[in-house]
Design an enzyme around this catalytic site. Structure first.
Site, PDB file in Angstrom:
ATOM      1  N   TYR A 163      -0.984  -0.147  10.399  1.00 36.72           N
ATOM      2  CA  TYR A 163      -1.153  -0.703   9.053  1.00 36.72           C
ATOM      3  C   TYR A 163       0.005  -0.238   8.170  1.00 36.72           C
ATOM      4  O   TYR A 163       0.613  -1.046   7.457  1.00 36.72           O
ATOM      5  CB  TYR A 163      -2.494  -0.263   8.474  1.00 36.72           C
ATOM      6  N   SER A 208       0.832  -1.194   0.000  1.00 35.74           N
ATOM      7  CA  SER A 208       0.000   0.000   0.000  1.00 35.74           C
ATOM      8  C   SER A 208       0.871   1.250   0.000  1.00 35.74           C
ATOM      9  O   SER A 208       1.941   1.254   0.613  1.00 35.74           O
ATOM     10  CB  SER A 208      -0.888   0.007   1.248  1.00 35.74           C
TER      11      SER A 208
END
Length: 193
Positions: free
Chosen positions: A155, A143
């Site tokens: 994350y 990501s």
């Protein structure tokens, strides 16, 4: 070898119960691959399987947060038909937006176990000639959040760790002509988002 010819190739797709993993599995089935899909939710894996072309595909319920179970399952999936994996698409991911002031050790462990440790378990199998073909490829969905994102710190850190592992593993396994890459998309409209 044509890098886009998947006829006869055995491919493992993680996180195939929804989102990017589901779409990758369906696309690979249309490209002639023999696809093995894994994720935690059996009902959703069955749905993915029903969307795939052909009848050579299979699924296995697997929690990618369990390092030893991931390694054991990959080994079993090779023993079932005697065919090594040629490619792996690591699409599993867990994102729990938590601001720094609210994070817990449990949040950190949950996210890292799926986004990083599960991937490390898969790469352990890729490094073995018994379970993965020389000249194969691994692609991990990372990501752009790995570069930092407010309220999604853990994350982001897990995807940053995944990216570092990709870089090191690519160097370690290049003598086997195994390509390892990460794709760093921005927001994708999936169930997780």
């Amino acid at each position: 070898m044509d890098k886009f010819d998947f006829n006869g190739k055995k491919v493992l797709v993680t996180g195939a119960s929804s989102g990017v993993g589901r779409e990758v599995a369906v696309l690979l089935s249309k490209m002639g691959a023999k696809v093995v899909i894994v994720a935690r939710r059996e009902s959703e894996l069955k749905k993915t399987l029903s969307l795939m072309e052909g009848n050579i595909h299979s699924y296995r319920v697997l929690d990618l947060a369990d390092f030893d179970k991931v390694v054991e399952t990959v080994k079993e999936l090779v023993l079932v038909d005697g065919q090594k994996f040629d490619c792996i698409a690591y699409c599993a991911g867990l994102g729990i937006p938590v601001p720094l002031r609210l994070i817990t050790e449990e949040n950190i462990n949950d996210i890292f176990r799926v986004n990083f440790i599960g991937f490390a378990a898969v790469l352990k199998c890729v490094a073995s000639k018994r379970y993965f073909s020389d000249g194969g490829a691994v692609v991990a969905i990372s990501s752009v959040t790995a570069t930092g994102h407010i309220g999604n710190d853990i994350y982001a850190a897990s995807k940053g760790a995944l990216n570092s592992l990709v870089l090191s593993a690519a160097k370690e396994l290049r003598n086997k002509k195994i390509r390892i890459n990460a794709i760093l998309p921005s927001t994708i409209n999936t169930e997780m988002i």
